[in-house]
Design a protein around this motif. Sequence first.
Motif, short mmCIF file in Angstrom:
data_model
loop_
_atom_site.label_atom_id
_atom_site.label_comp_id
_atom_site.label_asym_id
_atom_site.label_seq_id
_atom_site.Cartn_x
_atom_site.Cartn_y
_atom_site.Cartn_z
N ILE A 17 -5.00 -1.84 -2.75
CA ILE A 17 -3.81 -1.37 -2.43
C ILE A 17 -3.47 0.27 -2.96
N PHE A 18 -4.37 0.62 -3.65
CA PHE A 18 -4.19 2.01 -4.21
C PHE A 18 -5.59 2.63 -4.62
N CYS A 28 0.82 -1.36 0.10
CA CYS A 28 0.06 0.14 -0.11
C CYS A 28 0.92 1.15 0.08
N THR A 30 -7.94 2.96 -9.41
CA THR A 30 -7.98 2.38 -8.14
C THR A 30 -7.50 0.72 -8.45
N LEU A 31 -6.89 0.08 -7.43
CA LEU A 31 -6.34 -1.25 -7.63
C LEU A 31 -6.54 -2.01 -6.39
N GLN A 83 -7.05 6.50 -6.01
CA GLN A 83 -6.97 7.83 -6.41
C GLN A 83 -8.19 8.48 -7.27
#
Lengths: 387, 387
Positions: free
Chosen positions: A106-107, A57, A123-124, A109
Amino acid sequence: MGQKVVVGLMSGTSLDGIDAALVNISEGDNQKFQVKLIQFSTLPFSESMRERILALCDPNSARLEDISLSNMLLGELFAETAKRVVTEAGLKMKDVDLISSHGQTIFHQPESKRIEGYNVTSTLQIGDIAVIAERTGVMTVGDFRTRDMAAGGQGAPLVPYADDLLFRADPNGRILANIGGIANITVLPPAEINEQVLAFDTGPGNMLIDAFTTWATQGKQTYDKNGELAAKGKVDEKWLKELLDHDYYRLPAPKSTGRELFGLDYANILWNAKKELEPEDKIATITELTARTIAEECKRFVDSYNIKEIFISGGGWYNHTLRKGLLDNLPPSIKLGSTDELGIPADAKEAIVFALLGYQCINKRPNNLPSATGAHSPVIMGKIALA
Amino acid sequence: MGQKVVVGLMSGTSLDGIDAALVNISEGDNQKFQVKLIQFSTLPFSESMRERILALCDPNSARLEDISLSNMLLGELFAETAKRVVTEAGLKMKDVDLISSHGQTIFHQPESKRIEGYNVTSTLQIGDIAVIAERTGVMTVGDFRTRDMAAGGQGAPLVPYADDLLFRADPNGRILANIGGIANITVLPPAEINEQVLAFDTGPGNMLIDAFTTWATQGKQTYDKNGELAAKGKVDEKWLKELLDHDYYRLPAPKSTGRELFGLDYANILWNAKKELEPEDKIATITELTARTIAEECKRFVDSYNIKEIFISGGGWYNHTLRKGLLDNLPPSIKLGSTDELGIPADAKEAIVFALLGYQCINKRPNNLPSATGAHSPVIMGKIALA
């Protein structure tokens, strides 16, 4: 209409582990849903797994190979959790119609960047659904958020869609507040009122409290059990006022956030900013910050949406100091309860919601709430891996 | 049975751009397929996009945010390419039944690692199918390789499944060789023979040649057009012998590789190892290495599979020096041709194959070839994003 047995899988920003809710979804006319929880189980993350995900992250430590490997590894763990909840319910995998998995973010934005002539948000979520489908032999849906983003939304929050389907009441409005790593609220107007459902992240949930507790106890505790440490401390009002001056709290809704704004980096800066304070005082102040920011957002809707009840879910419900802080900051007319009272145990709520989102996906129905995510239209979120 | 209009999308390791094949798939009894190419289009990557993806493929420069953003951004570009091929064919998006996208591989590691008690292999294809489905309004399938890996396979190669479906002949065996960034071959036994279809990566395709050409021309050329630079140079036999001593060429099939073994790092080491050689000699030697490694693997099957024809696809077909190298290294009885002669233009082949793999996925049919990938069983690869 029919009924389906669905496993919902969720792993949130608090990184405690993977929650699995085995539910029975039955559907009457006009999408009147009944969702019954059969079994709830959790697969806690090992300390090394928790550290592995934390490293993923963090943009400074996340490495390509680890992202790729952990996507598959988390698929294994999600599959394991699905099998666990089914076994604990005394059922077999063949009794299950569908698995629906949020994955591990983990991401995230939601603010767009201009790249190569496109406005890109992203987004992940990892935890590959192909691995889950292969290990369980059950059709699996997952990776919901990208579709809402592709439709101009923030890819969050997703829970309000289910809140609207399951909990709208009459004649009063309700607020549902989920206090996980991040705190978010869903504001439901009374059933007969043609007002939009609103939902957004209010800011930190347990994330800062957990980090402070870990540091205060040198790692002996990873969360402030029952809010006992906060109860021993004293809120530093001056510091609290500074903390409340964060830009995020002024942004208009809908808005969403994550580890980027209120994660370990931020926690670390705050923890080291007040060397003169006792650890308990720091925890008390950060707990009050959390309570205050949630309560302030709720208060805006008490009159216009005729709110009488606020239902809490997520780990925050068990933090009595946080709960007391909420009550102190809300009008006395407001009743505070757990979503357990609505037939949905607080712990299990998010996993149940993802079961419902996956169910809607395979029935080819839109499952985002544009008024909550900001998407320009309803879309079918989720990708399907066949058994 | 019915017929479907499908767009296949492919972006390979050579990073030239995105290929789109608009095909008509019609199906008789017993999965006798007819695949007719209606239109083929390419969206070339801009130089900055190419550099962006190259940076993502390199574990030292790949960053979490870029991976996440590029996943969405590539979704936009894949969608753009799908729209382009449909427009160029004079059709509308509503005429299209399905889009099937390979995505862009940025990591591929078929050797398992022991992590948290699991044997984990992994692969990462980006170019989000939710973005493609949202922009086009067409159901989209993608992200095929993870499922085969979950079933114990190497997640590659995937083309042989389609080769087997489309090109098996009688009474002779055939080899199909795709020379993209990496080169791979599919060995098809004669139709009546109950021998396994074999398929594997032989090693470098155009990847090393492209890198050398770029350096030799100071970036003026990114590939050796018609093999002209190689034709001007002289093969350094001693160096060639050293290069042929690479471990990969000794590994038994099935085997797969990618940028990890034969990427820029490796190219860079080779380029700088022989300062005394002229650039053209280096290109000639690396072109001969590529031809030799492909031919050597083909030769093993000439007798046992009664091979009479080898059909080439991929950009390597246009490299005349590479083609001549192949002929020189093969028995004179072997006829060398392009897959164009089979009704599948060489350029378009991989994109067409992914159209077929996606078609099989939505028809709930296994679409991997275990004898090629090493999977323990046939599985349905692909994730589905609904329109």
